[in-house]
Design an enzyme around this catalytic site. Structure first.
Site, mmCIF file in Angstrom:
data_model
loop_
_atom_site.group_PDB
_atom_site.id
_atom_site.type_symbol
_atom_site.label_atom_id
_atom_site.label_comp_id
_atom_site.label_asym_id
_atom_site.label_seq_id
_atom_site.Cartn_x
_atom_site.Cartn_y
_atom_site.Cartn_z
ATOM 1 N N LYS A 9 -38.402 -38.538 122.562
ATOM 2 C CA LYS A 9 -39.019 -39.862 122.736
ATOM 3 C C LYS A 9 -39.161 -40.595 121.403
ATOM 4 O O LYS A 9 -38.789 -41.755 121.297
ATOM 5 C CB LYS A 9 -40.422 -39.742 123.370
ATOM 6 C CG LYS A 9 -40.469 -39.113 124.735
ATOM 7 C CD LYS A 9 -41.870 -39.197 125.342
ATOM 8 C CE LYS A 9 -42.955 -38.470 124.575
ATOM 9 N NZ LYS A 9 -42.780 -37.008 124.473
ATOM 10 N N ARG A 84 -49.636 -41.382 129.348
ATOM 11 C CA ARG A 84 -49.503 -39.942 129.553
ATOM 12 C C ARG A 84 -50.304 -39.471 130.763
ATOM 13 O O ARG A 84 -50.273 -38.276 131.067
ATOM 14 C CB ARG A 84 -50.020 -39.204 128.319
ATOM 15 C CG ARG A 84 -48.930 -38.829 127.306
ATOM 16 C CD ARG A 84 -49.634 -38.134 126.147
ATOM 17 N NE ARG A 84 -48.815 -37.198 125.442
ATOM 18 C CZ ARG A 84 -48.203 -37.447 124.279
ATOM 19 N NH1 ARG A 84 -48.274 -38.640 123.745
ATOM 20 N NH2 ARG A 84 -47.535 -36.501 123.669
ATOM 21 N N ARG A 121 -38.755 -27.934 114.784
ATOM 22 C CA ARG A 121 -38.931 -29.317 114.319
ATOM 23 C C ARG A 121 -39.625 -29.404 112.957
ATOM 24 O O ARG A 121 -40.611 -28.738 112.700
ATOM 25 C CB ARG A 121 -39.756 -30.101 115.357
ATOM 26 C CG ARG A 121 -40.099 -31.500 114.907
ATOM 27 C CD ARG A 121 -40.399 -32.403 116.056
ATOM 28 N NE ARG A 121 -41.720 -32.204 116.622
ATOM 29 C CZ ARG A 121 -42.209 -32.943 117.621
ATOM 30 N NH1 ARG A 121 -41.466 -33.895 118.165
ATOM 31 N NH2 ARG A 121 -43.414 -32.722 118.088
ATOM 32 N N ARG A 151 -45.487 -29.755 112.144
ATOM 33 C CA ARG A 151 -46.718 -30.275 112.765
ATOM 34 C C ARG A 151 -47.570 -29.114 113.262
ATOM 35 O O ARG A 151 -47.051 -28.165 113.846
ATOM 36 C CB ARG A 151 -46.353 -31.179 113.958
ATOM 37 C CG ARG A 151 -46.113 -32.610 113.563
ATOM 38 C CD ARG A 151 -45.577 -33.463 114.676
ATOM 39 N NE ARG A 151 -46.311 -33.400 115.938
ATOM 40 C CZ ARG A 151 -46.112 -34.240 116.947
ATOM 41 N NH1 ARG A 151 -45.222 -35.223 116.835
ATOM 42 N NH2 ARG A 151 -46.782 -34.134 118.064
ATOM 43 N N ARG A 162 -49.069 -27.656 125.365
ATOM 44 C CA ARG A 162 -48.679 -29.070 125.516
ATOM 45 C C ARG A 162 -47.722 -29.245 126.691
ATOM 46 O O ARG A 162 -47.810 -30.228 127.438
ATOM 47 C CB ARG A 162 -48.027 -29.577 124.223
ATOM 48 C CG ARG A 162 -49.043 -29.769 123.107
ATOM 49 C CD ARG A 162 -48.377 -29.860 121.755
ATOM 50 N NE ARG A 162 -47.564 -31.041 121.598
ATOM 51 C CZ ARG A 162 -46.533 -31.144 120.766
ATOM 52 N NH1 ARG A 162 -46.168 -30.111 120.025
ATOM 53 N NH2 ARG A 162 -45.864 -32.258 120.672
HETATM 54 P P1 AMP Z 1 -47.075 -37.134 120.246
HETATM 55 O O1 AMP Z 1 -46.788 -37.460 118.829
HETATM 56 O O2 AMP Z 1 -46.689 -38.248 121.197
HETATM 57 O O3 AMP Z 1 -46.531 -35.792 120.658
HETATM 58 O O4 AMP Z 1 -48.677 -37.028 120.374
HETATM 59 C C1 AMP Z 1 -49.395 -36.040 119.641
HETATM 60 C C2 AMP Z 1 -50.753 -35.835 120.233
HETATM 61 O O5 AMP Z 1 -51.515 -37.050 120.184
HETATM 62 C C3 AMP Z 1 -50.784 -35.434 121.704
HETATM 63 O O6 AMP Z 1 -50.562 -34.038 121.900
HETATM 64 C C4 AMP Z 1 -52.198 -35.847 122.084
HETATM 65 O O7 AMP Z 1 -53.155 -34.964 121.537
HETATM 66 C C5 AMP Z 1 -52.343 -37.170 121.342
HETATM 67 N N1 AMP Z 1 -51.837 -38.304 122.157
HETATM 68 C C6 AMP Z 1 -50.774 -39.111 121.863
HETATM 69 N N2 AMP Z 1 -50.613 -40.062 122.799
HETATM 70 C C7 AMP Z 1 -51.585 -39.840 123.735
HETATM 71 C C8 AMP Z 1 -51.923 -40.468 124.958
HETATM 72 N N3 AMP Z 1 -51.220 -41.502 125.440
HETATM 73 N N4 AMP Z 1 -52.974 -39.976 125.665
HETATM 74 C C9 AMP Z 1 -53.692 -38.924 125.206
HETATM 75 N N5 AMP Z 1 -53.402 -38.267 124.063
HETATM 76 C C10 AMP Z 1 -52.362 -38.720 123.312
#
Ligand code: AMP
Length: 215
Positions: A9, A84, A121, A151, A162
């Site tokens: 994404k 999400r 990653r 990360r 996750r």
């Molecule tokens: P990502 O970089 O999109 O994988 O997001 C990393 C982390 O940020 C996720 O595992 C959540 O803890 C938090 N997060 C990001 N976007 C959302 C969202 N739309 N709703 C809730 N938590 C989010």
């Protein structure tokens, strides 16, 4: 962009944003930036992010609502990592009133491929760009020269957490969106250029739908 962690994404949101000259809005990036800056929101979010839990709908929705109130999204934007949950999707539908229809690109990748990708990653600790996994890891970011890091939430146990949260909370969005003419399923287990081509084709179809005035 709808898809599990590791589906691509972020990478494809950045590519499309560059191609269409529109902003990329990544709730994950915004939350990580807030955590790094030490804001109240960021510090509260950090523990949840590091363990792979979602932050509350209230927080995620407030971030996107504020971001979509700015001028630079007038001609469009790419959302990465939002919505999400079904609650977030319903809030987004409200925010989209009066705009062209939302295009949903659902990226599909087998679970074992996702686990392998996330395990390997490396991301830039400064600008957040993912390192290109097909190139040798020289330890620094190709975009800004910042040091590459892993990360905290790409740890194997957190990754499994996750992916489970994705199944429970986010995968129901496929049902939520799939009857719309602007919903597209994209095979994410092919080369990045092939994925990008399929996404551009999907967006061209979506724009034709928008011009026809169908939601
Ligand atoms: P990502 O970089 O999109 O994988 O997001 C990393 C982390 O940020 C996720 O595992 C959540 O803890 C938090 N997060 C990001 N976007 C959302 C969202 N739309 N709703 C809730 N938590 C989010």
């Amino acid at each position: 962009m709808l898809g599990p962690p590791g589906a691509g994404k972020g990478t494809h949101a950045s590519r499309l944003a560059r191609h269409y000259h529109v902003p990329k809005i990544s709730t994950g990036d915004i939350l990580r930036e807030s955590a790094a800056a030490g804001t109240q929101l960021g510090l509260e979010a950090r523990a949840r992010i590091d363990q792979g839990h979602l932050v509350s709908d209230e927080v995620a929705i407030a971030i996107v609502r504020e971001r979509l109130s700015r001028q630079d999204v007038a001609l469009g934007f790419i959302l990465d990592g939002f919505p999400r949950t079904v609650g977030q999707a319903a809030a987004l539908d409200e925010m989209m009133e009066g705009r062209s229809p939302l295009t949903v690109l659902h990226i599909v990748v087998p679970v074992e491929v996702l686990v392998g990708r996330l395990h390997a990653r490396r991301v830039c600790g400064v600008c957040g760009t993912n390192a290109d996994p097909t190139k040798p890891d020289v330890g620094v970011c190709a975009s800004c020269g910042g040091a590459l890091v892993t990360r905290a939430d790409d740890d194997e146990q957190v990754v499994r957490n996750r992916l489970q949260i994705y199944e429970d909370r986010t995968a129901p969005l496929v049902n939520y969106y799939q009857d719309r003419p602007t919903f597209f399923t994209i095979d994410g287990n092919v080369s990045p250029d092939t994925v990008a081509g399929a996404m551009k084709d999907a967006l061209a179809s979506a724009m034709a739908v928008a011009e026809g005035g169908t939601r």
